[in-house]
Design a protein around this motif. Structure first.
Motif, PDB file in Angstrom:
ATOM      1  N   TYR A  15     -15.948 -21.708 -29.407  1.00 55.76           N
ATOM      2  CA  TYR A  15     -17.388 -21.855 -29.675  1.00 55.76           C
ATOM      3  C   TYR A  15     -17.581 -22.631 -30.959  1.00 55.76           C
ATOM      4  O   TYR A  15     -17.038 -22.280 -32.009  1.00 55.76           O
ATOM      5  CB  TYR A  15     -18.025 -20.473 -29.788  1.00 55.76           C
ATOM      6  N   THR A  16     -18.372 -23.714 -30.879  1.00 56.52           N
ATOM      7  CA  THR A  16     -18.682 -24.524 -32.057  1.00 56.52           C
ATOM      8  C   THR A  16     -20.124 -24.284 -32.465  1.00 56.52           C
ATOM      9  O   THR A  16     -21.045 -24.491 -31.663  1.00 56.52           O
ATOM     10  CB  THR A  16     -18.467 -26.017 -31.769  1.00 56.52           C
ATOM     11  N   ASN A  17     -20.305 -23.867 -33.690  1.00 55.13           N
ATOM     12  CA  ASN A  17     -21.638 -23.603 -34.222  1.00 55.13           C
ATOM     13  C   ASN A  17     -22.176 -24.879 -34.868  1.00 55.13           C
ATOM     14  O   ASN A  17     -21.898 -25.163 -36.034  1.00 55.13           O
ATOM     15  CB  ASN A  17     -21.597 -22.452 -35.229  1.00 55.13           C
ATOM     16  N   ASN A  18     -22.925 -25.659 -34.101  1.00 58.45           N
ATOM     17  CA  ASN A  18     -23.528 -26.881 -34.636  1.00 58.45           C
ATOM     18  C   ASN A  18     -24.882 -26.627 -35.287  1.00 58.45           C
ATOM     19  O   ASN A  18     -25.538 -27.571 -35.733  1.00 58.45           O
ATOM     20  CB  ASN A  18     -23.697 -27.907 -33.500  1.00 58.45           C
ATOM     21  N   SER A  19     -25.290 -25.360 -35.337  1.00 59.37           N
ATOM     22  CA  SER A  19     -26.587 -25.035 -35.922  1.00 59.37           C
ATOM     23  C   SER A  19     -26.486 -24.998 -37.447  1.00 59.37           C
ATOM     24  O   SER A  19     -25.390 -24.917 -38.011  1.00 59.37           O
ATOM     25  CB  SER A  19     -27.068 -23.667 -35.417  1.00 59.37           C
ATOM     26  N   PRO A  20     -27.613 -24.996 -38.134  1.00 63.84           N
ATOM     27  CA  PRO A  20     -27.591 -24.837 -39.598  1.00 63.84           C
ATOM     28  C   PRO A  20     -27.546 -23.381 -40.030  1.00 63.84           C
ATOM     29  O   PRO A  20     -27.656 -23.089 -41.226  1.00 63.84           O
ATOM     30  CB  PRO A  20     -28.923 -25.481 -40.025  1.00 63.84           C
ATOM     31  N   ASP A  21     -27.357 -22.461 -39.076  1.00 63.45           N
ATOM     32  CA  ASP A  21     -27.469 -21.031 -39.350  1.00 63.45           C
ATOM     33  C   ASP A  21     -26.111 -20.344 -39.333  1.00 63.45           C
ATOM     34  O   ASP A  21     -25.189 -20.749 -38.624  1.00 63.45           O
ATOM     35  CB  ASP A  21     -28.370 -20.366 -38.304  1.00 63.45           C
ATOM     36  N   VAL A  22     -26.020 -19.268 -40.085  1.00 61.50           N
ATOM     37  CA  VAL A  22     -24.845 -18.389 -40.047  1.00 61.50           C
ATOM     38  C   VAL A  22     -25.068 -17.366 -38.936  1.00 61.50           C
ATOM     39  O   VAL A  22     -26.106 -16.696 -38.902  1.00 61.50           O
ATOM     40  CB  VAL A  22     -24.642 -17.680 -41.401  1.00 61.50           C
ATOM     41  N   ASN A  61     -32.302 -34.643 -36.300  1.00 62.42           N
ATOM     42  CA  ASN A  61     -33.274 -33.569 -36.138  1.00 62.42           C
ATOM     43  C   ASN A  61     -32.985 -32.698 -34.927  1.00 62.42           C
ATOM     44  O   ASN A  61     -33.806 -31.878 -34.541  1.00 62.42           O
ATOM     45  CB  ASN A  61     -34.687 -34.159 -36.028  1.00 62.42           C
ATOM     46  N   TYR A  62     -31.857 -32.889 -34.311  1.00 62.16           N
ATOM     47  CA  TYR A  62     -31.521 -32.155 -33.097  1.00 62.16           C
ATOM     48  C   TYR A  62     -30.075 -31.706 -33.179  1.00 62.16           C
ATOM     49  O   TYR A  62     -29.200 -32.439 -33.621  1.00 62.16           O
ATOM     50  CB  TYR A  62     -31.726 -33.036 -31.859  1.00 62.16           C
ATOM     51  N   TRP A  63     -29.836 -30.479 -32.736  1.00 63.99           N
ATOM     52  CA  TRP A  63     -28.468 -29.982 -32.651  1.00 63.99           C
ATOM     53  C   TRP A  63     -28.370 -29.075 -31.441  1.00 63.99           C
ATOM     54  O   TRP A  63     -29.376 -28.551 -30.946  1.00 63.99           O
ATOM     55  CB  TRP A  63     -28.044 -29.212 -33.918  1.00 63.99           C
ATOM     56  N   GLN A  64     -27.173 -28.917 -30.920  1.00 66.62           N
ATOM     57  CA  GLN A  64     -26.946 -27.947 -29.858  1.00 66.62           C
ATOM     58  C   GLN A  64     -25.526 -27.428 -29.967  1.00 66.62           C
ATOM     59  O   GLN A  64     -24.622 -28.109 -30.452  1.00 66.62           O
ATOM     60  CB  GLN A  64     -27.217 -28.553 -28.483  1.00 66.62           C
ATOM     61  N   GLN A  65     -25.350 -26.197 -29.528  1.00 68.37           N
ATOM     62  CA  GLN A  65     -24.055 -25.557 -29.595  1.00 68.37           C
ATOM     63  C   GLN A  65     -23.116 -26.126 -28.529  1.00 68.37           C
ATOM     64  O   GLN A  65     -23.549 -26.806 -27.592  1.00 68.37           O
ATOM     65  CB  GLN A  65     -24.207 -24.039 -29.419  1.00 68.37           C
ATOM     66  N   HIS A  66     -21.828 -25.822 -28.664  1.00 70.16           N
ATOM     67  CA  HIS A  66     -20.841 -26.326 -27.709  1.00 70.16           C
ATOM     68  C   HIS A  66     -19.823 -25.230 -27.409  1.00 70.16           C
ATOM     69  O   HIS A  66     -19.441 -24.462 -28.300  1.00 70.16           O
ATOM     70  CB  HIS A  66     -20.119 -27.559 -28.263  1.00 70.16           C
ATOM     71  N   VAL A  67     -19.404 -25.163 -26.143  1.00 72.12           N
ATOM     72  CA  VAL A  67     -18.390 -24.195 -25.732  1.00 72.12           C
ATOM     73  C   VAL A  67     -17.310 -24.887 -24.919  1.00 72.12           C
ATOM     74  O   VAL A  67     -17.579 -25.858 -24.217  1.00 72.12           O
ATOM     75  CB  VAL A  67     -18.997 -23.053 -24.878  1.00 72.12           C
TER      76      VAL A  67
END
Length: 611
Positions: free
Chosen positions: A47-54, A18-24
């Motif tokens: 940049y890693t997009n760990n979100s469920p969004d585009v 239930n938790y995600w965060q981006q990574h650089v």
């Protein structure tokens, strides 16, 4: 070390459904010209997009653009009723407004590509708006390549050059920094006055500048035997470098910011903390301050051990205390503090900024929205730290925080702590809300759930949320799990309203040899009550009135005294009665909250004494 942090990051992505965060991952190569304080750099950002969004856009912060006449920071400084005194001239003009062109700050992007393709970007003050060449899908990585240049402003706020204490370079907020995207969306906030929010990641930074300058800051120096300046292994020789410059190579794993400072007159001392990190100290070769900075070093080790014990282990292998900036400001693995202080003040600012290594640089709340979790929690734990390492022996070490809160609550100028940091009408209201009221949130929580449960809550909060971006509900839920109580009412009233606590002893009446005590709730905010009764024969006992909506009771905070647990008080009832099986004539005094940890805005009606 890098492997450990990469595993931590993977654990966040895989185990918290239930938790995600981006990574650089940042790789930067920067050259500083110390004659005009301008610099050029390149930045590779994975940049890693760990979100469920585009994602169709990204944003960068360009903080140094705030230090230009006409910027939002400048205009806010000119229009707020109580401007920051560090940022105005003696005749109360904005220091930013009077900057000459070679004294301003700027940070500009000169080229930017995404996976080799040029992207459209537009500079809007302190924010760079980037329209992507291709969307970043959930789970995908993309690589940004950027060239940029900047100019370091005169030291006005946090970062800058040529401070009042003569420090050449305090380099914070100096690089194009990717904005955070989280469950609330983008946080591309303009830099106006307050603090920050950043993306977790790994930094690989090369800094080239005049070889006479000593550099300290975030990260681990990778080439100490080329650099020297106090970094070399004891008893070894440093390889002499040709030319007028040195290139310093730092790596910092799993941080969300990178600061450095440099000066040709820095002294550099180190101290190894037992079972802890290596401490680095950088301060000017000024005879007036050297003794205090030497005495500061063992106190810094004591502070590190205090925080390790009471919050949780500091996970990095170094921490730097650096003279610079305009007061005290925390950064990853380091701090900038002004150094020309009395010893007690020097220890105090060190302890506060070091505590931020936990409450902000490991528990990375969004300071623009929840500044009280950053400054307030730091103030709470650093106050406890100072009480111990400076042997202050205060009965209530938080007394000044309570005084500050009462001053604000009774001023008519308070805004809820949920106010966005830049939207406070007064710096006075922001400062007390963030620091004092934020600190009282925890000390008063200890009053509600018990001091042992409070400290257990802090340790569990750190264990569960380090290397993440916790929000107010996370500290509340942690306290609920530890205490077994329901605490939504506390978080709501204290942080989202300006409701105040005011309970009083309405009447004390005798009836057939018994004493009826009537309490009243005058303020809107509910609280459980501890009541102390002192008898004329010298004996004492306490009574505990639980708040019904808590659905629980704390342990007796006064184990040396008998305690009676009374019937719950439901908040909506404005009064509450209980009876003592003793005559009024036997009672010397009755006191609500002998601990003085309940932030009651009117203490005068909290006590009844025999006439």
């Amino acid at each position: 070390m890098v492997l450990v942090f990469s595993l931590v990051a993977k654990g966040i992505a895989q185990n918290q459904t239930n938790y995600w965060q981006q990574h650089v991952n940042y790789t930067m190569d920067v050259t500083m010209d110390v004659t005009n304080f301008q610099y050029d750099g390149t930045q590779k950002l994975v940049y890693t997009n760990n979100s469920p969004d585009v994602l169709h856009r990204v944003y960068y912060h360009l903080y140094f653009n705030a230090f230009q006449p006409g910027s939002e920071m400048d205009i806010r400084l000119q229009t707020i009723q109580d401007p920051d005194k560090r940022m105005i001239t003696q005749d109360e003009k904005s220091r930013i407004a009077v900057l000459k062109e070679n004294e301003t700050g700027f940070l500009h992007t000169t080229s930017l590509t995404q996976d080799g393709q040029k992207v459209d970007f537009n500079e809007e003050g302190t924010v760079l708006v980037v329209t992507l060449a291709k969307p970043i899908l959930p789970g995908e990585k993309t690589v940004f390549q950027m060239s940029f240049n900047g100019q370091v402003p005169l030291q006005i706020r946090r970062s800058g050059r040529n401070s009042s204490e003569g420090v050449a370079l305090s380099m914070s907020q100096w690089y194009p920094k990717l904005a955070e995207y989280d469950f609330e969306g983008w946080h591309a906030d303009p830099y106006i006055a307050r603090e920050f929010h950043g993306v977790w990641g790994d930094f690989d930074v090369k800094l080239t500048l005049d070889k006479e300058y000593t550099v300290g800051g975030t990260g681990y120096l990778q080439n100490p035997q080329e650099i020297g300046h106090g970094y070399e292994a004891p008893g070894t020789k440093v390889k002499k470098q040709k030319g007028k410059t040195l290139t310093w190579h730092f790596k910092a794993p799993m941080v969300h910011d990178f600061m450095w400072a440099a000066d040709p007159e820095y002294l550099h001392d180190t101290l190894q903390v037992e079972n802890g990190p290596m401490l680095h100290f950088f301060y000017k070769n000024n005879p007036d301050i050297i003794d205090n900075w030497k005495k500061l070093q063992p106190k810094t080790a004591e502070a590190m051990q205090f925080f390790n014990k009471n919050i949780g282990p500091y996970p990095y292998e170094q921490y730097s205390v650096i003279q610079g900036g305009d007061g005290g400001m925390e950064y990853a693995m380091s701090t900038l503090i002004t150094g020309e202080r009395k010893f007690g003040s020097l220890v105090g600012v060190m302890a506060h900024e070091m505590a931020h290594s936990w409450f902000q640089h490991l528990l990375a709340t969004n300071e623009a929205k929840h500044e009280w979790m950053d400054e307030g929690f730091t103030s709470f734990i650093s106050t406890l730290c100072m009480n111990e390492i400076m042997d202050q022996k205060k009965d209530n070490p938080f007394e000044n925080s309570y005084k500050g809160y009462y001053n604000l609550a009774l001023s008519g100028k308070e805004q809820p702590q949920s106010t966005y940091a830049d939207r406070y009408g007064l710096n006075f209201a922001y400062g007390i809300s963030a620091y004092s009221k934020g600190s009282v949130f925890l000390s008063q929580l200890g009053y509600i759930i018990g001091q042992d449960k409070l400290m257990e809550t802090l340790r569990r909060y750190y264990s569960d949320f380090k290397f993440k971006h916790p929000v107010p509900n996370d500290i509340k839920r942690t306290a609920e799990k530890v205490s077994g109580m329901e605490l939504d009412w506390y978080l709501t009233d204290w942080t989202q309203t300006t409701n105040t606590i005011d309970y009083g002893i309405k009447s004390v009446e005798e009836n057939e040899g018994q004493t009826k005590i009537t309490l009243e709730r005058i303020g809107l905010m509910p609280m459980p009550l501890d009541i102390l009764v002192v008898y004329n024969d010298g004996s004492q006992e306490t009574f505990y009135v639980p708040l019904q909506m808590m659905r629980g009771e704390k342990e007796n905070p006064y184990p040396a005294l008998d305690r009676a647990v009374l019937t719950d008080w439901a908040w909506a009832y404005p009064s509450y009665e209980f009876t003592l099986n003793k005559a009024v004539s036997s009672i010397k005094a009755i006191l609500i909250d002998p601990s003085q940890l309940m932030a009651d805005v009117n203490a005068e009606n909290n006590i009844w004494q025999e006439q």
